[in-house]
Design an enzyme around this catalytic site. Structure first.
Site, PDB file in Angstrom:
ATOM      1  N   LEU A  17       0.818  -1.219   0.000  1.00 34.83           N
ATOM      2  CA  LEU A  17       0.000   0.000   0.000  1.00 34.83           C
ATOM      3  C   LEU A  17       0.851   1.269   0.000  1.00 34.83           C
ATOM      4  O   LEU A  17       0.564   2.218  -0.733  1.00 34.83           O
ATOM      5  CB  LEU A  17      -0.918   0.002   1.220  1.00 34.83           C
ATOM      6  N   HIS A  45       2.152  -7.900   1.502  1.00 31.69           N
ATOM      7  CA  HIS A  45       1.635  -8.205   2.820  1.00 31.69           C
ATOM      8  C   HIS A  45       0.434  -7.338   3.221  1.00 31.69           C
ATOM      9  O   HIS A  45      -0.425  -7.765   4.001  1.00 31.69           O
ATOM     10  CB  HIS A  45       2.755  -8.051   3.836  1.00 31.69           C
ATOM     11  N   GLY A  51      -8.524  -5.842  10.238  1.00 28.27           N
ATOM     12  CA  GLY A  51      -9.598  -5.227  11.019  1.00 28.27           C
ATOM     13  C   GLY A  51      -9.967  -3.799  10.722  1.00 28.27           C
ATOM     14  O   GLY A  51     -11.118  -3.406  10.910  1.00 28.27           O
ATOM     15  N   PHE A 143     -11.331  -0.152  18.565  1.00 24.98           N
ATOM     16  CA  PHE A 143     -10.033  -0.818  18.514  1.00 24.98           C
ATOM     17  C   PHE A 143      -9.297  -0.482  19.807  1.00 24.98           C
ATOM     18  O   PHE A 143      -9.716   0.404  20.561  1.00 24.98           O
ATOM     19  CB  PHE A 143      -9.235  -0.309  17.296  1.00 24.98           C
ATOM     20  N   THR A 238      14.376  -6.642   3.901  1.00 21.95           N
ATOM     21  CA  THR A 238      15.492  -6.370   2.987  1.00 21.95           C
ATOM     22  C   THR A 238      15.692  -4.870   2.734  1.00 21.95           C
ATOM     23  O   THR A 238      16.824  -4.435   2.522  1.00 21.95           O
ATOM     24  CB  THR A 238      15.284  -7.076   1.632  1.00 21.95           C
ATOM     25  N   GLN A 258       6.495  -4.889  17.891  1.00 21.35           N
ATOM     26  CA  GLN A 258       5.153  -5.140  18.437  1.00 21.35           C
ATOM     27  C   GLN A 258       4.782  -6.623  18.409  1.00 21.35           C
ATOM     28  O   GLN A 258       5.038  -7.320  17.429  1.00 21.35           O
ATOM     29  CB  GLN A 258       4.115  -4.368  17.627  1.00 21.35           C
ATOM     30  N   HIS A 260       1.363  -8.954  18.726  1.00 27.63           N
ATOM     31  CA  HIS A 260      -0.097  -8.855  18.683  1.00 27.63           C
ATOM     32  C   HIS A 260      -0.692  -9.885  19.637  1.00 27.63           C
ATOM     33  O   HIS A 260      -0.269 -11.050  19.637  1.00 27.63           O
ATOM     34  CB  HIS A 260      -0.586  -9.118  17.257  1.00 27.63           C
ATOM     35  N   LEU A 270      -3.002 -14.230  12.103  1.00 23.56           N
ATOM     36  CA  LEU A 270      -3.645 -13.187  12.911  1.00 23.56           C
ATOM     37  C   LEU A 270      -5.152 -13.375  13.027  1.00 23.56           C
ATOM     38  O   LEU A 270      -5.814 -13.766  12.066  1.00 23.56           O
ATOM     39  CB  LEU A 270      -3.385 -11.824  12.273  1.00 23.56           C
ATOM     40  N   GLU A 273      -7.804  -7.577  15.866  1.00 24.37           N
ATOM     41  CA  GLU A 273      -8.237  -6.836  17.052  1.00 24.37           C
ATOM     42  C   GLU A 273      -9.711  -6.435  16.931  1.00 24.37           C
ATOM     43  O   GLU A 273     -10.383  -6.160  17.925  1.00 24.37           O
ATOM     44  CB  GLU A 273      -7.359  -5.580  17.160  1.00 24.37           C
ATOM     45  N   ARG A 304      -1.899  -2.897  22.510  1.00 20.61           N
ATOM     46  CA  ARG A 304      -1.424  -4.268  22.261  1.00 20.61           C
ATOM     47  C   ARG A 304      -0.275  -4.674  23.173  1.00 20.61           C
ATOM     48  O   ARG A 304      -0.190  -5.828  23.594  1.00 20.61           O
ATOM     49  CB  ARG A 304      -0.970  -4.385  20.807  1.00 20.61           C
ATOM     50  N   HIS A 372       4.383  -9.037  15.452  1.00 21.45           N
ATOM     51  CA  HIS A 372       3.393  -8.585  14.468  1.00 21.45           C
ATOM     52  C   HIS A 372       3.828  -7.381  13.649  1.00 21.45           C
ATOM     53  O   HIS A 372       3.541  -7.300  12.464  1.00 21.45           O
ATOM     54  CB  HIS A 372       2.104  -8.246  15.213  1.00 21.45           C
ATOM     55  N   ARG A 408       2.556   0.786  18.240  1.00 17.78           N
ATOM     56  CA  ARG A 408       1.586   1.245  17.242  1.00 17.78           C
ATOM     57  C   ARG A 408       0.186   0.853  17.683  1.00 17.78           C
ATOM     58  O   ARG A 408      -0.035  -0.263  18.146  1.00 17.78           O
ATOM     59  CB  ARG A 408       1.879   0.586  15.894  1.00 17.78           C
ATOM     60  N   SER A 413      -1.628   1.554  11.128  1.00 16.01           N
ATOM     61  CA  SER A 413      -0.616   1.257  10.125  1.00 16.01           C
ATOM     62  C   SER A 413      -1.170   1.375   8.710  1.00 16.01           C
ATOM     63  O   SER A 413      -0.558   2.000   7.836  1.00 16.01           O
ATOM     64  CB  SER A 413      -0.050  -0.136  10.326  1.00 16.01           C
TER      65      SER A 413
END
Ligand SMILES: Cc1cc2nc3c(=O)[nH]c(=O)nc-3n(C[C@H](O)[C@H](O)[C@H](O)COP(=O)(O)OP(=O)(O)OC[C@H]3O[C@@H](n4cnc5c(N)ncnc54)[C@H](O)[C@@H]3O)c2cc1C
Length: 648
Positions: A17, A45, A51, A143, A238, A258, A260, A270, A273, A304, A372, A408, A413
């Protein structure tokens, strides 16, 4: 003959993204953009994100009173005052625009239903009347660590919906994508980055791409935790690793990792949340809701880091459910009902059925915390420009921008990828517009030759050295068990020694397959040293930080120490240097003074400098550590009085 040298205006390394949103911005400004990706972009990914995406739209009753200011406050508290507050401000203000823009690109957001709605809040079923005039607006769910319902969602497939929409935009704009292509080194002359050396994963050939601007958007480095991660197998860090190799560009806050709370036991897949946001709760082996006692106010919806620690403690106290794969706890979402699960949490329904053979409407879900998210990454300024090398930018999880600090918040994210893609993409386009690609091609050919030498070296090794996969697995065990949720000085010291040993082993490892072309073992071997070096920066950073902040918890230094550690770790480690070197810069201008997060412990060591003195020092110190000038002197500022806003 294969072309050895390509040129473009903007090279974007990463087709998730963040990278794609950034490329769209550059292309829209008339710059030629080239995206590289290990996999077809839609398999990045980001697609796995479930969520939601945080933006203060205030569209439903439980979101009333929300605003970018409240979002900013939650983000800083969530970060345990580790975030750059100027960046957190820029982020919170832009997030609503990014969410609405996604609707325009075609994301089928779940929507508010006007009239009577049934929700579960803190274990109780409640009926709430949503205003009829809000019917059809983008819906929002609760959340962790937030004062308001703010997570916009497309069932539990938010990342999938967002990535397909953004990738369609990339196709519409005709942006060139080269997939199965891996950037293996940056091309730079010590002060300016002018592209990257790329390895074609289909046939092992290598070529150089020279560009006016280079953007690293390669996602996180969760796979340094081996099997103990919710991350995809391609999240091997990488991008961060090739930046570290320069010895010039620092990585920021690598020790901030982090975990989760709810991933499926034993696979680590996963479970969003959003399950707890929608009213699911955690149970120990005695069917006791231990989070109610541990965190009476936020319960399962503390941040978290806090929930993960309570879960591990609960299992250490002997209240975990024993299984052949070690202890786990239960996530209970049965009371939400099949209709809710098969609509708003559809992907969770599928995952439970497919991976543990359970029907979550009738059965409990076995969960435990797992690595996570990587808060650390390539340190960049507000414009996304990396410290130390002009022309190099980073966005998304690969970057330490740094709006997450040491923890986070869920949903922040996805929002970051799109906000930073927009904001930094604009800066990248401005930079590329104002510069020319006048660079010595020798520097590209030298980098190409060095990369070819690395491949040749691996293929030439003979004998019975260790396998690269044994080393990878050993690294994962060390990281999870000694650099995990609870850390202490002795175990961190052991981790550093053992990782050092693995680095030596890596030099002796031997490939089983000697094919120079399409060879996954060789491709992995070429990444392994970089992964070990990243792991070492995490372990050493954690060893040096003698306090607890967010996800970095030291049992031997359990308090947050704002007197000595209100700063960000920077680490540099050139390929020819034997050990990483650490330095620290102030966290950034502080608008919200350090205080209690509203969950977790309220004990801490207070800062002794005044805020004014601290802030005065910030810019000078950051410049001293290599921060580049920003286009804007300051980020947007909090509106007067917002600091004291009632954040419930
Ligand atoms: C299971 C799961 C669920 C999540 N759910 C949520 C959620 O609901 N809400 C939320 O806010 N966040 C969520 N997150 C976090 C969020 O999904 C990620 O942080 C975010 O999507 C990262 O996006 P990115 O563009 O930075 O990187 P990625 O999507 O990881 O993309 C990285 C890209 O870089 C490419 N790449 C990597 N290395 C190289 C290289 N050397 N050369 C060329 N290309 C390379 C890859 O092919 C890929 O295209 C979740 C994370 C996980 C693991």
């Amino acid at each position: 003959m294969t072309q050895k040298l390509l040129t473009t205006d903007v090279l974007v390394i990463g087709g998730g993204l963040a990278g794609e949103r950034c490329a769209i911005e550059a292309a829209a400004a008339g710059q030629e953009a080239l995206i590289l990706s290990l996999v077809p972009p839609r398999r990045s990914h980001s697609c796995a994100a479930q969520g939601g995406m945080q933006a203060s739209l205030a569209n439903c009753v439980k979101a009333e009173g929300d605003s970018p200011d409240v979002h900013f406050l939650d983000t800083v508290r969530g970060s345990d005052w580790g975030a750059d507050q100027e960046v957190a401000n820029i982020f919170a203000e832009n997030a609503p625009v990014a969410v609405r823009e996604l609707a325009h690109f075609g994301v089928p957001w779940s929507r508010v239903q006007g009239g009577k709605n049934h929700y579960f809040i803190k274990g109780e079923e409640v009926e709430i009347d949503e205003a009829l005039e809000n019917d059809g607006l983008i819906g929002q769910r609760d959340f962790g660590g937030t004062a308001k319902w703010r997570a916009c969602y497309a069932a539990a497939g938010t990342g999938h919906a967002a990535l397909y929409a953004i990738d369609s935009e990339v196709v519409r704009l005709g942006i060139t994508v080269r997939d199965r292509a891996e950037a293996v080194a940056l091309i730079h002359d010590g002060s300016r980055c002018v592209g990257a050396v790329v390895r074609d994963l289909r046939n092992g050939s290598q070529f150089a791409v020279m560009a006016k601007a280079t953007v690293i958007a390669t996602g996180g480095y969760g796979r340094i935790y081996g099997q103990y991660t919710s991350n995809a197998t391609i999240n091997e860090g990488t991008g961060a690793s090739i930046a570290l190799d320069t010895g010039i560009v620092p990585l920021g806050n690598m020790e901030a990792v982090q975990f989760h709370p709810t991933t499926l036991s034993p696979s680590g897949i996963l479970v969003t949340e959003g399950c707890r946001g929608d009213g699911g709760y955690l149970l120990d082996k005695n069917m006791n809701r231990f989070m109610v006692e541990a965190e009476p106010e936020k319960q399962e919806l503390a941040s978290r880091d806090v929930v993960s620690r309570h879960m591990v403690q609960c299992m250490r106290d002997g209240n975990g459910v024993e299984s052949p794969y070690g202890p786990h706890l239960w996530l209970d979402i049965r009371h939400l009902g099949e209709e809710h699960l098969r609509t708003k949490l559809l992907e969770v329904w599928d995952i439970c059925r497919d991976f543990v053979g359970r029907n979550p409407a009738e059965e409990l879900i076995p969960v435990r915390p797992t690595q996570h998210y990587s808060m650390g990454g390539i340190r960049v300024n507000k414009d996304g420009q990396a410290y130390g090398l002009a022309g190099l930018f980073a966005v998304g999880e690969a970057a330490c921008w740094d709006m997450h600090g040491f923890n986070r918040l869920g949903g922040n994210s996805l929002a970051e990828t799109l906000v930073s893609g927009r904001v930094v993409g604009r800066r990248v386009a401005e930079y590329a517009t104002g510069t020319t690609l006048r660079a010595d091609t020798g520097v590209a050919f030298d980098a190409l030759e060095a990369a070819a030498d690395r491949s040749r070296d691996w293929l030439a090794r003979t004998g019975n050295g260790p396998s690269v996969y044994e080393i990878r697995d050993a690294m994962g065990e060390i990281m999870m068990h000694k650099v995990g949720i609870f850390r202490n000085g002795d175990e961190l010291a052991e981790a550093v020694t053992e990782l050092g040993q693995l680095l030596d082993d890596c030099d002796k490892a031997v490939l089983r397959c000697k094919d120079p072309g399409m060879n996954p073992e060789l491709s992995f071997a070429l990444r392994l040293k970089g992964m070990l070096r990243l792991a070492m920066t995490v372990a050493k950073g954690a060893q040096a930080r003698t306090e607890s902040r967010g996800a970095h918890f030291r049992m031997d230094f359990p308090l947050r120490n704002d007197r000595e550690w209100l700063n960000r770790t920077l680490v540099r480690w050139g390929l020819d240097e034997s050990a990483p070197s650490f330095s620290y810069e102030p966290t950034g201008i502080i608008e919200l003074p350090p205080g209690h997060r509203g969950y977790g412990s309220d004990e801490r060591i207070e800062m002794t400098t005044s805020l004014d003195d601290y802030n005065e020092n910030v810019l000078a110190e950051q410049v001293r550590h290599g921060r580049l000038d920003s286009v804007e002197e300051m980020g947007s500022r909090l509106r007067r009085g917002a600091r004291n806003a009632n954040t419930g």
